[in-house]
Design an enzyme around this catalytic site. Structure first.
Site, PDB file in Angstrom:
ATOM      1  CB  SER A 195     -10.910  -4.149   9.021  1.00 42.37           C
ATOM      2  OG  SER A 195     -12.066  -3.476   8.581  1.00 42.37           O
ATOM      3  NE  ARG A 211      -1.262  -1.327  11.528  1.00 40.25           N
ATOM      4  CZ  ARG A 211      -2.137  -0.486  10.990  1.00 40.25           C
ATOM      5  NH1 ARG A 211      -3.399  -0.486  11.416  1.00 40.25           N
ATOM      6  NH2 ARG A 211      -1.790   0.329  10.009  1.00 40.25           N
ATOM      7  NE  ARG A 236      -3.921  -2.091   2.227  1.00 39.73           N
ATOM      8  CZ  ARG A 236      -4.791  -2.378   3.178  1.00 39.73           C
ATOM      9  NH1 ARG A 236      -4.886  -1.607   4.234  1.00 39.73           N
ATOM     10  NH2 ARG A 236      -5.574  -3.438   3.074  1.00 39.73           N
ATOM     11  CD  GLU A 265      -8.098  -0.480  11.151  1.00 41.00           C
ATOM     12  OE1 GLU A 265      -8.278  -1.213  10.156  1.00 41.00           O
ATOM     13  OE2 GLU A 265      -8.120   0.762  11.101  1.00 41.00           O
ATOM     14  NE  ARG A 274      -0.863   5.331   9.016  1.00 35.50           N
ATOM     15  CZ  ARG A 274      -2.136   4.946   9.092  1.00 35.50           C
ATOM     16  NH1 ARG A 274      -2.699   4.374   8.039  1.00 35.50           N
ATOM     17  NH2 ARG A 274      -2.844   5.141  10.187  1.00 35.50           N
TER      18      ARG A 274
END
Length: 432
Positions: free
Chosen positions: A353, A391, A261, A350, A276
């Site tokens: 999801s 993460r 990403r 987070e 990130r």
């Protein structure tokens, strides 16, 4: 994608979803363009009908030897062809505009989706696990990773630029261990594991709802018409594109993949450490099920439960939140996020999801099934991050650090770590 007829009948609801998701699209403009398209289409079809009728008359006149009358009709056909060409050109332009706008139409949201403008408006549903209490100065994952020789960010940046990293030694083993634990968990729950392409065609990203709105988040391979996926959800859903599938029992797919990403728009946020980054790994769950709201809601609870089960195996405190309208993507009907406690942030971050898309994705991808009456209908699709690493290493290292500098390995991970119960400091760096 929503059906145009449905959009016409629910225009206010669709516009409200666009406003809630902060998407700049006018449903009224779409409907006006579609009305124009339909009028031009009727005009085109009528012109072709008249032309075909005249052509048949010309044939009969020629057979009857009435050439003069036939030539007169040929003149009318030529004039009609010129008019048709003009109308068809206008129709093509309007159709292109309708298609462009329709690709931008968001999915509507579930009645229980909270209203809001950002993740700060997400609604906490439950908390699980006790937060750690340290009677010593706790360290963040970067310092822990450096002291244990697990993470090397400076050399990662030297190699790959900003938001890059290197995992080494036990750091890599932990990275692989959490993925294998997640995959084994999904196998237990009846998922089919798959290795899928990570370079995909543009249409797969359009059909799964990542384009056109998310182009800036995806890396393009110039000149190849291929893109690097940010999640294996894209190839997993596309696996059944343009097919009729049997969903009497839900189809459950899982993939472990590297993901990429660009993180455009996140400049300056979460720049320290592994939160990130541009390259990471995910174990993804994807489900295709019957187009029934109760069934897909049940599947949403199930896949969210799998992610929670993993966090419980990792012995990490977390919370589940209902994602608000302003924090949802174009394609999502209902979404939960799972946030895991990260001591260095003194907050939940987070890590997972879960999304229910209803038939939005399947309609774009043309994935159909037969309903109870045998009629074709578009499936419902769902997805969930079973685990994303590195993460997840942030809470794993930080929550399980010990006063002597070691890091406890949760029992569920120990078989994947050669039976080790702790990561211990190198001898020369042991705590005094």
């Amino acid at each position: 994608m929503l059906e145009m007829k449905w959009i016409r009948e629910h225009a206010e609801e669709v516009q409200a979803a666009a406003v809630g998701k902060r998407m700049d699209i006018s449903i009224r403009e779409l409907l006006e363009r579609d009305e124009e398209r339909r009028a031009l289409l009727l005009e085109t079809e009528e012109g072709r009908r008249v032309r075909n009728s005249l052509s048949a008359d010309i044939g009969r006149l020629m057979q009857a030897g009435e050439r003069e009358q036939a030539e007169g009709l040929r003149g009318q056909v030529k004039q009609l062809n010129d008019q048709l060409a003009h109308v068809e050109a206008k129709l093509a332009v309007v159709q292109e505009e309708v298609t462009r706008l329709q690709w931008l139409v968001p999915n509507v949201v579930s009645p229980d989706t909270p209203l809001g403008v950002s993740d700060e408006d997400n609604v906490e549903l439950r908390r699980v696990g006790e937060l750690p209490v340290f009677d010593y100065e706790a360290k963040d994952h970067v310092e822990l990773g450096e002291r244990h020789d697990l993470i090397d960010i400076p050399r990662g940046v030297k190699i790959g630029g900003t938001r890059s990293y290197v995992l080494k030694g036990a750091g890599l083993l932990l990275h692989r261990a959490v993925q294998q634990l997640a995959l084994d968990l999904l196998l237990k729950h009846g998922f089919t594991p798959m290795e899928v392409p990570l370079m995909v065609r543009e249409n797969t990203l359009l059909n799964t709802g990542f384009f056109p709105t998310g182009r800036d988040q995806v890396y393009e391979l110039q000149g190849e018409n291929k893109w690097l996926v940010g999640t294996s959800e894209v190839p997993l859903v596309s696996y059944y594109a343009d097919e009729i599938v049997d969903v009497q029992e839900p189809i459950k797919l899982a993939a472990t993949s590297t993901c990429f990403r660009s993180e455009v728009g996140s400049g300056g946020r979460d720049v320290r450490g592994l939160y990130r980054v541009h390259q990471f790994a995910k174990v993804e769950q994807v489900i295709l099920c019957a187009p029934d709201a109760k069934e897909s809601e049940r599947m949403l609870q199930e896949i969210t439960g799998h992610a929670e089960e993993l966090l419980q195996l990792l012995e990490l405190p977390y919370r589940v939140v209902a994602v608000c309208t302003g924090d949802m993507s174009q394609k999502t009907y209902k979404q939960y996020d799972i946030e895991t406690w990260m001591p260095s942030r003194n907050a939940y971050g987070e890590t997972h999801s879960s999304s229910n898309l209803h038939d939005f994705q399947a309609r774009r991808s043309n994935i159909r099934c037969r309903d109870a009456q045998g009629k074709l209908a578009y499936c419902h699709t769902l997805n969930n991050t079973a685990v994303a690493s590195p993460r997840i290493l942030i809470p794993l290292l930080e929550n399980h650090q010990q006063a002597d500098g070691s890091i406890r390995i949760p029992a569920a991970l120990q078989p994947y770590m050669g039976g080790a119960e702790y990561l211990v400091l190198p001898h020369e760096d042991e705590e005094i």
